[in-house]
Design an enzyme around this catalytic site. Structure first.
Site, PDB file in Angstrom:
ATOM      1  N   CYS A 298       0.833  -1.220   0.000  1.00 27.67           N
ATOM      2  CA  CYS A 298       0.000   0.000   0.000  1.00 27.67           C
ATOM      3  C   CYS A 298       0.858   1.256   0.000  1.00 27.67           C
ATOM      4  CB  CYS A 298      -0.977  -0.010   1.173  1.00 27.67           C
ATOM      5  SG  CYS A 298      -2.100  -1.401   1.131  1.00 27.67           S
TER       6      CYS A 298
ATOM      7  N   HIS B 112      -3.903  -6.013   0.401  1.00 25.33           N
ATOM      8  CA  HIS B 112      -3.803  -6.224   1.840  1.00 25.33           C
ATOM      9  C   HIS B 112      -5.001  -7.050   2.251  1.00 25.33           C
ATOM     10  CE1 HIS B 112      -6.914  -3.299   2.809  1.00 25.33           C
ATOM     11  NE2 HIS B 112      -6.450  -2.601   1.798  1.00 25.33           N
TER      12      HIS B 112
END
Ligand SMILES: [Zn+2]
Lengths: 463, 251
Positions: free
Chosen positions: B97, B199
């Site tokens: 991320c 994620h």
């Protein structure tokens, strides 16, 4: 007529029951409806917002006001957008008209308000008081909005007129200083907080937010950590620190899931000894916030004590249901801070604990449930009897527990909620307690299943 | 004799952790322990230089925008040179991320400010309109294109990332948005440094990737290949399958 039909639809679809849709319809037909209906409240309105605790705090404040003989208008739990508040006022006006009372809504409004809807609702209502309690990391796919919400709340603070009392949590560094942003020439701010060092945690939980200083961006230190990132915070960089609250919980005695005793210092050194039928330190904040708001609204001490004592757990907040000879406790866990507080309460319950954890990932839960990795489940491992994992994301829970150190032989995974309930009940000895930790939509499903089994009544009938 | 041990630097665990990065670390540690191997974890925060005893695996997760800017400045000032040397020398990197964006050359924020990155991945990121959010499934070359080489996860990012000539994609998007929502690429791989938006967290439901990274890290430490013994991954595979089914249902 349209509104009534829409209510039926919403009840079938979930959140907020059938209570919001008539308001949504009216707001669409008449954009100024909320302001108009709110204007009929003779006693003005109170808006209560927070990530955690707004439902319970609204119930507590309503009870204090009613104990003082005040007539209270409130929205239904979860119906906390503009549509829900409008619907509550609309229903009230209809009831009063039916009783041939044409003085509008009357009474004082106590509304729990969604964090993102606060600006719109406060604008329309021009509230007498705004109670802001906390901003915690919520479901992760909303998380990009947390800073945006803090910024919007700052806008609300700027826009409030001088007559509005701001009731703010001194222990949340993101909120404590919102009062100083007011453009109105006023010192109409009441701060509340917890001042009992005995209830502190040794360190910040993994789920902690707002560990940075709002002034200089430096890291914050804590002399006391209570719930999530709340506590006695200070910035060593620029010297900003938690302000001393006006209303302060000096003694907090936690007694499991059902009881809480507090000594609260009010204005002018007045001491209130309070007992609530609510458990957990998060509820100590809810009670203290309600006391602060009630005090600001002129409720006498005796009525505050009576009101606080009357409130029972809200839907899914440690409520108890009897099922096949077991006591089923429902503990809503919709974000890491809420889950951590539930776990802290469970640690005080007699072991071995029987758990049913239900994780859904629908819109009202947040589509991304990876927050379970930020929950500190591990202290439970030594106290567990049986564990059943269920919900849309039962396998994610299985991995969370397994990688957290609980062997797969110690939990059961059930994809169907009905199977999970059977399995969890069978694993709980008769007469024993089964603790269910569901997310929001999982709580609704679980509750529906309990109604089907005759173990609970339909909560839409409550209010 | 102590057990073979992977040295892991977890960069900015306090500042960059919003997408349950703790779960990725737990998977790395546990999958070593289940094989009687070990993990030596060093958490490295702002202002701290890199530990001087080296690392085999470097991890950086995601953060809020404000924290990401602070971290970018701190990385450049205190850690960038050492990290570049380490990763170019064959250590393993996993950047998730916000960490992925910081591993590239640069990140341009919505406000138009350009922040320099580590430059260990040949990618550039520009904040776009709206966030790319949802379940995501990749087919990854890293696993030789087999069915088991699917990666499942969740993405939630405003950044649009484009790959330079020096980086391959981590995978091809089967469901979801990926790097930029346009070219079906997701993530980036340069040597043994990986960047990705996945994620949920990434590793628990993709155990083959965790083992690939651990094998590389052990090889880096000990200079020889390790045959990691297979583990009982029934829960992991059930979760993986459920994620595939969910992604296929939802889009
Ligand atoms: Zn500061």
């Amino acid at each position: 007529m349209i509104a009534a039909t829409a209510g039926g639809l919403s009840r079938a679809t979930g959140r907020g029951g059938g209570t919001s849709l008539p308001g949504m319809v009216l707001n669409r037909l008449e954009p100024g409806a909320l302001a108009r209906l709110g204007g009929g409240l003779g006693g003005g309105a109170v808006c209560i917002s927070a990530t955690n605790g707004k439902t319970t705090t609204a119930r507590l404040l309503s009870a204090c006001l009613r104990a003082a003989g005040r007539d209270v208008a409130a929205n239904a739990a979860g119906a906390n957008l503009a549509s829900g508040v409008t619907a509550a006022l609309l229903a009230r006006q209809r009831r009063r008209r039916a009783a041939r009372d044409s003085t509008g809504c009357g009474g004082i409004g106590v509304f729990e308000v969604d964090e993102a809807a606060l600006g719109q609702i406060a604008d329309a209502l021009g509230p007498r008081a705004v109670v802001l309690m906390n901003l915690f990391r919520d479901q992760l796919d909303r998380y990009g909005e947390l800073e945006a919400i803090a910024a919007r709340w700052a806008e609300v603070a700027r826009s409030l007129g001088p007559a509005t009392t701001m009731v703010l949590n001194a222990d949340d560094p993101a909120l404590a200083h919102l009062g100083s942003l007011r453009t109105a020439e006023t010192d109409n701010v009441v701060l509340f907080g917890i001042d009992d060092p005995a209830v502190g945690r040794p360190e910040l939980p993994h789920a902690a937010d707002a560990v940075r200083c709002g002034g200089c961006g430096g890291p914050l230190s804590h002399d006391l950590i209570t719930v999530g990132h709340l506590g006695h915070w200070r910035c060593d960089g620029c010297g900003v620190r938690r302000p001393q609250p006006h209303i302060s919980a000096r003694r907090v005695r936690l007694a499991g899931l059902d009881r809480l005793d507090l000594g609260v210092n009010g204005p002018g050194g007045a001491e209130l000894e309070l007992s609530a039928a609510l458990g957990g330190l998060h509820n100590a904040y809810n009670v203290t916030a309600a006391v602060a708001a009630a005090t600001a609204l002129g409720v006498p001490a005796e009525a505050i004590g009576n009101g606080i004592g009357e409130v029972r757990a809200a839907f899914g907040r440690a409520e108890q249901v009897s099922l096949d000879g077991r006591r089923l406790r429902l503990l809503l866990a919709k974000n890491p801070t809420g889950a951590n507080e539930n776990i802290r309460c469970l640690m005080a319950e007699p072991a071995p604990l029987n758990l049913l954890v239900v994780l859904n990932d629908r819109t009202a839960d947040g589509r991304d449930p990876s927050w379970i990795w930020d929950v500190d489940y591990e202290p439970l491992w030594d106290r567990l009897g049986s564990v059943t994992l269920a919900g849309d994301r039962c396998w994610d829970l299985a991995l969370r527990f397994s990688y957290g150190g609980l062997g797969p032989a110690r939990f059961a995974v059930r994809e169907s909620l009905a199977d999970a309930l059977d399995s969890a009940v069978a694993a709980t000895p008769p007469g024993g307690a089964l603790y269910a930790l569901p997310t929001y939509t999982a709580l609704l499903e679980l509750r529906a299943e309990l109604v089907r089994r005759g173990a609970a009544h339909d909560f839409w009938q409550e209010s | 004799m102590s057990a073979p041990t992977v040295r892991l630097w977890h960069l900015y665990p306090r500042e960059m952790n919003i997408y349950a990065d703790r779960g990725n670390i737990a998977v790395l540690r546990t999958r070593l322990h289940r094989r009687e191997l070990d993990l030596e974890l060093r958490e490295v925060g702002p202002g701290e230089g890199p530990p001087d005893d080296g690392a085999d695996l470097v991890y950086l997760g995601g953060g809020q925008d404000r924290d990401q800017l602070t971290v970018a400045a701190d990385l450049a000032a205190t850690k960038a040179a050492a990290l570049r040397g380490l990763l170019e020398g064959g250590a393993v990197g996993l950047f998730v991320c916000g960490g992925y964006q910081l591993a590239g050359h640069s990140y341009r924020t919505a406000a138009g400010e350009t922040v320099g990155g580590l430059g260990v991945l040949d990618v550039e990121t520009v904040a776009g309109d709206g966030r790319l959010i949802g379940d995501i499934v990749l087919a990854s070359e890293l696993a030789g294109g087999s069915e088991a080489g699917r990666l499942v996860g969740y993405e939630n990012h405003a950044g649009r990332t484009t790959l330079g000539d020096g980086a391959k994609a981590l995978g091809r998007v089967l469901k979801g948005h990926g790097n930029n929502g346009r070219d079906r690429s997701e993530g980036a791989v340069v040597n043994r440094t990986l960047g990705t938006y996945l994620h949920g967290p990434l590793l628990p439901k993709n155990p083959w990737l965790a083992d690939l990274l651990l094998g590389w890290a052990l090889e880096h430490r000990y200079g020889r290949g390790f045959d990691l013994e297979p583990l009982d991954d029934r829960l992991e595979l059930a979760a993986h399958r459920a994620a595939l089914a969910r992604a296929n249902r939802r889009r």
